[in-house]
Design a protein around this motif. Structure first.
Motif, PDB file in Angstrom:
ATOM      1  N   THR A  78       0.816  -1.214   0.000  1.00  0.00           N
ATOM      2  CA  THR A  78       0.000   0.000   0.000  1.00  0.00           C
ATOM      3  C   THR A  78       0.852   1.268   0.000  1.00  0.00           C
ATOM      4  O   THR A  78       0.356   2.339  -0.325  1.00  0.00           O
ATOM      5  CB  THR A  78      -0.948   0.035   1.210  1.00  0.00           C
ATOM      6  N   LYS A  79       2.128   1.146   0.350  1.00  0.00           N
ATOM      7  CA  LYS A  79       3.015   2.316   0.376  1.00  0.00           C
ATOM      8  C   LYS A  79       3.796   2.466  -0.927  1.00  0.00           C
ATOM      9  O   LYS A  79       4.576   3.396  -1.075  1.00  0.00           O
ATOM     10  CB  LYS A  79       3.982   2.217   1.556  1.00  0.00           C
ATOM     11  N   LEU A  80       3.589   1.535  -1.869  1.00  0.00           N
ATOM     12  CA  LEU A  80       4.270   1.603  -3.156  1.00  0.00           C
ATOM     13  C   LEU A  80       3.404   2.369  -4.150  1.00  0.00           C
ATOM     14  O   LEU A  80       2.182   2.434  -4.010  1.00  0.00           O
ATOM     15  CB  LEU A  80       4.540   0.197  -3.696  1.00  0.00           C
ATOM     16  N   SER A  81       4.054   2.924  -5.156  1.00  0.00           N
ATOM     17  CA  SER A  81       3.318   3.612  -6.209  1.00  0.00           C
ATOM     18  C   SER A  81       4.166   3.608  -7.473  1.00  0.00           C
ATOM     19  O   SER A  81       5.297   3.137  -7.472  1.00  0.00           O
ATOM     20  CB  SER A  81       2.996   5.056  -5.793  1.00  0.00           C
ATOM     21  N   GLY A  82       3.616   4.145  -8.523  1.00  0.00           N
ATOM     22  CA  GLY A  82       4.359   4.230  -9.774  1.00  0.00           C
ATOM     23  C   GLY A  82       3.633   3.523 -10.886  1.00  0.00           C
ATOM     24  O   GLY A  82       2.633   2.838 -10.675  1.00  0.00           O
ATOM     25  N   GLY A  83       4.177   3.664 -12.076  1.00  0.00           N
ATOM     26  CA  GLY A  83       3.538   3.085 -13.250  1.00  0.00           C
ATOM     27  C   GLY A  83       4.238   1.866 -13.794  1.00  0.00           C
ATOM     28  O   GLY A  83       3.806   1.305 -14.793  1.00  0.00           O
ATOM     29  N   ALA A  89       2.855  -5.415  -7.183  1.00  0.00           N
ATOM     30  CA  ALA A  89       1.930  -4.775  -8.120  1.00  0.00           C
ATOM     31  C   ALA A  89       0.769  -5.698  -8.460  1.00  0.00           C
ATOM     32  O   ALA A  89       0.934  -6.905  -8.585  1.00  0.00           O
ATOM     33  CB  ALA A  89       2.662  -4.395  -9.405  1.00  0.00           C
ATOM     34  N   ASP A 153      -3.073  -2.241 -16.916  1.00  0.00           N
ATOM     35  CA  ASP A 153      -3.059  -1.433 -15.706  1.00  0.00           C
ATOM     36  C   ASP A 153      -2.060  -1.977 -14.699  1.00  0.00           C
ATOM     37  O   ASP A 153      -1.857  -3.192 -14.602  1.00  0.00           O
ATOM     38  CB  ASP A 153      -4.468  -1.420 -15.067  1.00  0.00           C
ATOM     39  N   ALA A 155      -1.362  -1.393 -10.562  1.00  0.00           N
ATOM     40  CA  ALA A 155      -1.881  -0.751  -9.350  1.00  0.00           C
ATOM     41  C   ALA A 155      -1.187  -1.356  -8.116  1.00  0.00           C
ATOM     42  O   ALA A 155      -0.689  -2.480  -8.168  1.00  0.00           O
ATOM     43  CB  ALA A 155      -3.381  -0.941  -9.255  1.00  0.00           C
ATOM     44  N   PHE A 156      -1.181  -0.595  -7.044  1.00  0.00           N
ATOM     45  CA  PHE A 156      -0.625  -1.069  -5.775  1.00  0.00           C
ATOM     46  C   PHE A 156      -1.699  -0.909  -4.722  1.00  0.00           C
ATOM     47  O   PHE A 156      -2.032   0.193  -4.324  1.00  0.00           O
ATOM     48  CB  PHE A 156       0.641  -0.275  -5.419  1.00  0.00           C
ATOM     49  N   ARG A 157      -2.268  -2.045  -4.275  1.00  0.00           N
ATOM     50  CA  ARG A 157      -3.337  -1.997  -3.287  1.00  0.00           C
ATOM     51  C   ARG A 157      -3.184  -3.116  -2.289  1.00  0.00           C
ATOM     52  O   ARG A 157      -2.582  -4.066  -2.438  1.00  0.00           O
ATOM     53  CB  ARG A 157      -4.723  -2.040  -3.920  1.00  0.00           C
TER      54      ARG A 157
END
Length: 157
Positions: A78-83, A89, A153, A155-157
């Motif tokens: 949940t603290k990761l992000s990016g494309g 992921a 897509d 996503a990081f959830r």
């Protein structure tokens, strides 16, 4: 010592299994051994040998769990992000041949479960996806042959 990447949920599941094996399964097996011993001659006592076998398997799994937990590198997804695709992921792919959509999360080896949409970081599909971005086309060499996917897509959830 090699670190073992895993998600917070994967780490919690291993901890829960370890606790169950140590606090529930181990005492149950010890009780079964004690009960089988009370039946007399151990050389021909099938209950005793089955309980000892069960104890051996349980203790082996406890050692394996303790090893994995001690080497765990817990990654909070949940603290990761990016494309770009990386560990943790959740990716959405479309098979370029069948137009079938697939959604799965890239997780550690001990958490992998294809039926629940979790693919190991060491799988051919995950290795082919690492570093790719939304819109990229990905060729995956699987044991069943080559597959071609489009990454829809990340996503990081």
């Amino acid at each position: 010592m090699d670190r073992v990447p895993m998600t917070v949920a994967g780490y919690s599941a291993l901890e829960a299994e370890l606790k169950m094996r140590q606090q529930e399964e181990r005492p149950r097996i010890i009780q079964a051994i004690a009960e089988a011993r009370s039946h007399g001659d151990l050389s021909e006592n099938a209950e005793y040998h089955a309980a000892k076998e069960s104890q051996s398997l349980n203790e082996g799994r406890i050692a394996e769990l303790e090893d994995k937990l001690s080497r765990a590198e817990v990654i909070d997804v949940t603290k990761l992000s990016g494309g770009t695709v990386k560990f943790g992921a959740t990716v959405t792919l479309v098979d370029e041949d069948t137009e079938e959509k697939k959604v799965f999360q890239i997780v550690g080896e001990s958490e992998a479960d294809v039926k629940s949409g979790k693919v190991s970081i060491t799988s051919p599909t995950a290795r082919a996806l690492i570093g790719k971005k939304t819109g990229d086309s990905v060729e995956v060499n699987t044991p069943g042959g080559g597959k071609s996917y489009e990454l829809l897509d990340v996503a990081f959830r």
